[in-house]
Design a protein around this motif. Structure first.
Motif, PDB file in Angstrom:
ATOM      1  N   ARG A  31      14.925 -19.738 -29.195  1.00 46.21           N
ATOM      2  CA  ARG A  31      13.545 -20.385 -28.676  1.00 46.21           C
ATOM      3  C   ARG A  31      13.161 -21.520 -29.494  1.00 46.21           C
ATOM      4  O   ARG A  31      12.295 -21.416 -30.277  1.00 46.21           O
ATOM      5  CB  ARG A  31      12.568 -19.327 -28.312  1.00 46.21           C
ATOM      6  CG  ARG A  31      13.152 -18.394 -27.159  1.00 46.21           C
ATOM      7  CD  ARG A  31      11.959 -17.757 -26.443  1.00 46.21           C
ATOM      8  NE  ARG A  31      10.660 -18.694 -26.595  1.00 46.21           N
ATOM      9  CZ  ARG A  31       9.499 -18.209 -26.539  1.00 46.21           C
ATOM     10  NH1 ARG A  31       9.258 -16.746 -26.790  1.00 46.21           N
ATOM     11  NH2 ARG A  31       8.506 -18.702 -26.545  1.00 46.21           N
ATOM     12  N   ALA A  34       9.584 -21.946 -29.610  1.00 50.38           N
ATOM     13  CA  ALA A  34       8.486 -21.054 -29.687  1.00 50.38           C
ATOM     14  C   ALA A  34       7.646 -21.600 -30.387  1.00 50.38           C
ATOM     15  O   ALA A  34       7.646 -22.310 -30.966  1.00 50.38           O
ATOM     16  CB  ALA A  34       9.327 -19.726 -30.634  1.00 50.38           C
ATOM     17  N   GLY A  45       6.561 -12.804 -32.165  1.00 50.63           N
ATOM     18  CA  GLY A  45       6.919 -13.648 -33.226  1.00 50.63           C
ATOM     19  C   GLY A  45       6.339 -13.223 -34.569  1.00 50.63           C
ATOM     20  O   GLY A  45       6.870 -13.182 -35.486  1.00 50.63           O
ATOM     21  N   LYS A 111      14.933 -15.242 -31.442  1.00 48.48           N
ATOM     22  CA  LYS A 111      14.344 -15.796 -30.064  1.00 48.48           C
ATOM     23  C   LYS A 111      12.663 -16.016 -30.373  1.00 48.48           C
ATOM     24  O   LYS A 111      12.319 -16.508 -29.230  1.00 48.48           O
ATOM     25  CB  LYS A 111      14.587 -14.756 -28.990  1.00 48.48           C
ATOM     26  CG  LYS A 111      16.261 -14.440 -28.835  1.00 48.48           C
ATOM     27  CD  LYS A 111      16.386 -13.624 -27.650  1.00 48.48           C
ATOM     28  CE  LYS A 111      15.716 -12.229 -28.000  1.00 48.48           C
ATOM     29  NZ  LYS A 111      16.223 -11.312 -26.860  1.00 48.48           N
ATOM     30  N   HIS A 112      12.180 -15.360 -31.274  1.00 45.12           N
ATOM     31  CA  HIS A 112      10.662 -15.339 -31.297  1.00 45.12           C
ATOM     32  C   HIS A 112       9.800 -16.353 -32.214  1.00 45.12           C
ATOM     33  O   HIS A 112       8.908 -16.390 -32.340  1.00 45.12           O
ATOM     34  CB  HIS A 112      10.013 -13.916 -31.487  1.00 45.12           C
ATOM     35  CG  HIS A 112      10.622 -13.047 -30.222  1.00 45.12           C
ATOM     36  ND1 HIS A 112      10.139 -12.889 -29.072  1.00 45.12           N
ATOM     37  CD2 HIS A 112      11.591 -12.044 -30.021  1.00 45.12           C
ATOM     38  CE1 HIS A 112      10.671 -12.300 -28.419  1.00 45.12           C
ATOM     39  NE2 HIS A 112      11.518 -11.625 -28.723  1.00 45.12           N
ATOM     40  N   PRO A 114       9.547 -19.978 -34.262  1.00 40.66           N
ATOM     41  CA  PRO A 114       9.887 -21.338 -33.859  1.00 40.66           C
ATOM     42  C   PRO A 114      10.926 -22.031 -34.973  1.00 40.66           C
ATOM     43  O   PRO A 114      10.954 -21.596 -36.292  1.00 40.66           O
ATOM     44  CB  PRO A 114       8.611 -22.228 -34.392  1.00 40.66           C
ATOM     45  CG  PRO A 114       7.797 -21.118 -35.292  1.00 40.66           C
ATOM     46  CD  PRO A 114       8.230 -19.740 -34.752  1.00 40.66           C
TER      47      PRO A 114
END
Length: 117
Positions: A31, A34, A45, A111-112, A114
């Motif tokens: 991501r 994100a 995140g 994935k979570h 930035p």
């Protein structure tokens, strides 16, 4: 009531699987878009930020998924220690990259947070 217990159990299983590195991530699942994380943010995140800060500095933060002033202060310290400017306590793409790099990567958190990749 049963539905809430089932959801809680599934969420706990996902966190456990991510913590143990059982989840896999491909470039398509990453991501890079994100959201930036800052005071008032919450969710996976933020939990990842807290987890990585704890892995880096010892258990200094509650892993409660809430980005409060204490989390922000520790992110700022991390940024200063790892020379990630600006030292503002905000987790953007450069800080997300540095957090993941500092722990040799993390399949769940990738994935979570930035990132630029």
């Amino acid at each position: 009531m049963r539905s809430l217990r089932l959801k809680a159990g599934l969420a706990a299983s996902a966190v456990t699987a991510g913590t143990l590195g059982l989840m896999t991530t491909t470039a398509a699942e990453a991501r890079p878009g994100a959201p930036t994380l800052d005071h008032g943010s919450s969710g996976s995140g933020v939990w990842c930020v807290q987890r990585i800060i704890n892995r880096t500095y010892g258990h200094v933060l509650d892993e409660d998924s809430k980005y409060g002033s204490y989390t922000k202060a520790w992110v700022k310290a991390f940024q200063e220690d790892h020379k990630v400017k600006p030292y503002d306590g905000i987790v953007g793409k450069k800080t997300g990259n540095a957090l993941l790099k500092s722990v040799g990567g993390d399949k769940y958190c990738y994935k979570h947070l930035p990132t630029t990749y």
